[in-house]
Design an enzyme around this catalytic site. Structure first.
Site, PDB file in Angstrom:
ATOM      1  N   GLU A 137       8.562  -4.310   8.813  1.00  0.00           N
ATOM      2  CA  GLU A 137       7.618  -3.874   9.838  1.00  0.00           C
ATOM      3  C   GLU A 137       6.210  -4.344   9.520  1.00  0.00           C
ATOM      4  OE1 GLU A 137       9.980   0.231  11.007  1.00  0.00           O
ATOM      5  OE2 GLU A 137       8.045   0.383  10.022  1.00  0.00           O
TER       6      GLU A 137
ATOM      7  N   CYS B 278      -1.497  -4.735   9.040  1.00  0.00           N
ATOM      8  CA  CYS B 278      -0.916  -4.260   7.781  1.00  0.00           C
ATOM      9  C   CYS B 278       0.440  -4.952   7.647  1.00  0.00           C
ATOM     10  CB  CYS B 278      -0.771  -2.735   7.878  1.00  0.00           C
ATOM     11  SG  CYS B 278       0.003  -1.956   6.466  1.00  0.00           S
TER      12      CYS B 278
ATOM     13  N   CYS C 262      11.141  -1.883  -1.462  1.00  0.00           N
ATOM     14  CA  CYS C 262      10.201  -1.881  -2.579  1.00  0.00           C
ATOM     15  C   CYS C 262      10.908  -1.339  -3.807  1.00  0.00           C
ATOM     16  CB  CYS C 262       8.988  -1.002  -2.242  1.00  0.00           C
ATOM     17  SG  CYS C 262       7.677  -1.068  -3.499  1.00  0.00           S
TER      18      CYS C 262
ATOM     19  N   CYS D  79       6.809   7.939  -0.987  1.00  0.00           N
ATOM     20  CA  CYS D  79       6.758   6.802  -0.069  1.00  0.00           C
ATOM     21  C   CYS D  79       8.156   6.488   0.445  1.00  0.00           C
ATOM     22  CB  CYS D  79       6.179   5.596  -0.805  1.00  0.00           C
ATOM     23  SG  CYS D  79       6.237   4.073   0.161  1.00  0.00           S
TER      24      CYS D  79
ATOM     25  N   HIS E 238      -3.574   7.692  -7.107  1.00  0.00           N
ATOM     26  CA  HIS E 238      -2.918   8.940  -6.703  1.00  0.00           C
ATOM     27  C   HIS E 238      -2.940  10.066  -7.731  1.00  0.00           C
ATOM     28  CE1 HIS E 238      -1.807   6.758  -3.183  1.00  0.00           C
ATOM     29  NE2 HIS E 238      -0.880   6.035  -3.758  1.00  0.00           N
TER      30      HIS E 238
ATOM     31  N   CYS F 239       0.850   5.016   6.731  1.00  0.00           N
ATOM     32  CA  CYS F 239       1.070   4.695   5.317  1.00  0.00           C
ATOM     33  C   CYS F 239       2.372   5.274   4.789  1.00  0.00           C
ATOM     34  CB  CYS F 239      -0.047   5.258   4.459  1.00  0.00           C
ATOM     35  SG  CYS F 239      -1.657   4.844   5.062  1.00  0.00           S
TER      36      CYS F 239
END
Ligand code: SAH
Length: 377
Positions: free
Chosen positions: A107, A126, A133, A140, A252, A369
Site C-alpha cells: 500500500e 507515504c 516487515c 504495528c 518510542h 501509521c
C-alpha cells in the site's frame, strides 16, 4: 506481546522483471542500445516517465511505432496494478492497494495539505519499501504480519510516480477552486517495511527521486524522509552516501528496558547507539533528525519517560514527532489520552526539545501509521 523473530534477510524469491526505474543513467543508455535504439532514446523515455509520469511506451507518440512494443516488454513491465483505492479526510487522503507481479500486496498513502498563510501546499506520499516487515514491532500491523519480500527499486519509484500522476490530476480537477498546484512535494518511507533492511534498493530509489529529469523526478533532498527502527550500521552507511535526506528514527521509548519490547531491534542496538548514529547523520547533513514516538496509553507515556526523553534529546539536533497510536486489530493497546499527550509535550518543551504532534490522517481507511497490513484484497 510480540515474540516474532527479527528478520533482516528477505527471501530471495519474487523480485519483478527489470524496469526502467531500476536503472541508473549510464545503465539506461546500455539498455536502449540493447534494443538497437540510439542513446538519446534513454533521455526521451526519462522525460516521459519522470517528467510526465507516463508508464506505457505504446502511447509515447514520439517513439518509433515499431519500437514501442519492444521497449514496453524490455523496460516497462507492469509493476503495480491498482486493486483499489480509498479516500477520506474530504478527499485529501488517498490510500492505494497495489498488487505486484507475483500477487504480493502493498500500500501507499497520498496526503494533500492545502496552502495556508505563507506555507506552500504540500503533497506527501507515504511509500512501502518491503512487502511486510521483519522488525516485529508489536504495536504495528505490518510488523505483526512478518516479512514477505523486499521491493525492487522500481517498485518503490513507481509508487512515487503513480502518486505524482494522481497529484497532477488533483491539480487539474481543482484548478481555479483553490490554490492547488498539484505537484508532489514530499516522500516519506513510512509505509510497509524497514527501508534500511532493503538498503541498496532504497538508496537507488532515493537517487531516482532526487536526480533531475530526465534522470529522475527532481524532488528536493530534504523533502524525502527515510524512517528507520534504528539499524545502526545502515544509518552510518546512509550518512556516507551524501544523499542528505531527512532521517527519522522510531524511538518510542527512551529506556532500553521498554524499547527492547516495543522496537525489538533494540535488543541489537541500544538507545544510546541509535542516538549516536543519528547524531553522526545530523553532523553530515547539518540538519535535524526526527524522533518518532507513538503515544501508547500507560505503556510509554508516563511523565518520567517524557523527562528522560527530554534529557536525552536536550542538546541534540533532534525534534520529536509524537504519533497518537493507531490501535491495530488484536492489540490491547490504545492511544494516550489528550491530556497525557499535552503534558508529555510540555515536559519535552520545558527542556527545549522541539515537538510536533502528528495528525491522524487516514484513520478511517486504515491508511494511518502502522495500519498498512494489506490484508483486505
Ligand atoms: N520501519 C520504519 C518505517 C515504517 S513505520 C520505521 O519503523 O520507522 C513508520 C512509523 O509509524 C514508525 O515510526 C512506526 O513505529 C510508526 N507506527 C507503526 N505502527 C504504528 C501504530 N499502530 N500507531 C502509530 N504509529 C505507528
Amino acid at each position: 506481546m510480540s515474540s516474532l523473530p527479527l528478520v533482516f534477510e528477505a527471501p530471495k524469491r519474487g523480485l519483478p522483471p527489470r524496469h526502467f526505474a531500476d536503472l541508473a543513467p549510464d545503465e539506461r543508455k546500455g539498455a536502449v542500445a540493447d534494443l538497437g535504439l540510439p542513446a538519446f532514446r534513454a533521455d526521451q523515455l526519462g522525460r516521459h516517465y519522470y517528467g510526465r509520469f507516463e508508464t506505457d511506451p505504446r502511447t509515447m507518440s514520439d517513439l518509433p511505432v515499431q519500437a514501442r512494443d519492444a521497449v514496453k516488454d524490455a523496460l516497462f513491465p507492469d509493476l503495480l496494478t491498482e486493486v483499489r483505492h480509498l479516500e477520506t479526510d474530504s478527499g485529501t487522503t488517498r490510500k492505494t492497494l497495489w498488487r505486484l507481479h507475483d500477487g504480493t500486496l502493498v500500500e501507499s498513502v497520498l496526503m494533500r495539505y492545502p496552502a495556508r498563510g505563507d506555507r506552500a501546499e504540500r503533497i506527501t506520499v507515504c511509500v512501502s519499501s518491503q512487502a511486510g516487515c521483519g522488525m516485529a514491532c508489536p504495536f504495528c500491523a505490518t510488523g505483526q504480519g512478518g516479512l514477505k519480500r523486499n521491493l525492487s527499486t522500481a517498485e518503490i519509484v513507481d509508487q512515487v510516480v503513480a502518486a505524482a500522476r494522481t497529484a497532477q490530476d488533483w491539480g487539474r480537477d481543482m484548478r481555479g477552486s483553490q490554490a492547488l498546484r498539484g505537484r508532489l512535494s514530499n516522500v516519506v518511507f513510512m509505509g510497509m517495511g524497514e527501508p534500511l533492511a532493503n538498503y541498496g534498493r532504497v538508496v537507488a530509489a532515493v537517487r531516482r527521486l532526487i536526480d533531475p529529469a530526465p534522470a529522475g523526478l527532481g524532488l528536493s533532498r530534504r523533502s524525502l524522509t527515510v524512517s528507520t527502527v534504528g539499524v545502526v550500521p545502515a544509518i552510518g552507511r546512509l550518512a556516507e552516501e551524501g544523499l542528505d535526506v531527512t532521517l527519522a528514527v522510531s524511538l518510542h521509548a527512551p529506556d532500553d528496558e521498554l524499547r527492547d519490547s516495543l522496537v525489538p531491534v533494540n535488543t541489537r542496538w541500544k538507545v544510546a547507539e541509535v542516538l549516536a548514529a543519528a547524531d553522526n547523520y545530523a553532523a553530515h547533513t547539518g540538519r535535524r533528525y526526527s524522533i518518532e514516538y507513538a503515544m501508547i496509553r500507560d505503556v510509554n507515556d508516563q511523565p518520567w519517560r517524557a523527562d528522560l526523553l527530554g534529557e536525552l534529546l536536550a542538546r541534540r539536533l533532534a525534534h520529536v514527532n509524537l504519533i497518537p497510536l493507531n490501535p491495530t486489530p488484536g492489540s490491547a493497546w490504545d492511544a494516550s489520552p489528550q491530556r497525557v499527550e499535552q503534558q508529555f509535550v510540555r515536559r519535552l518543551e520545558a527542556r527545549g526539545v522541539p515537538v510536533t504532534v502528528r495528525d491522524t490522517r487516514g484513520r478511517e481507511i486504515d491508511g494511518a501509521c502502522g495500519q498498512l497490513a494489506a490484508n483486505g484484497a
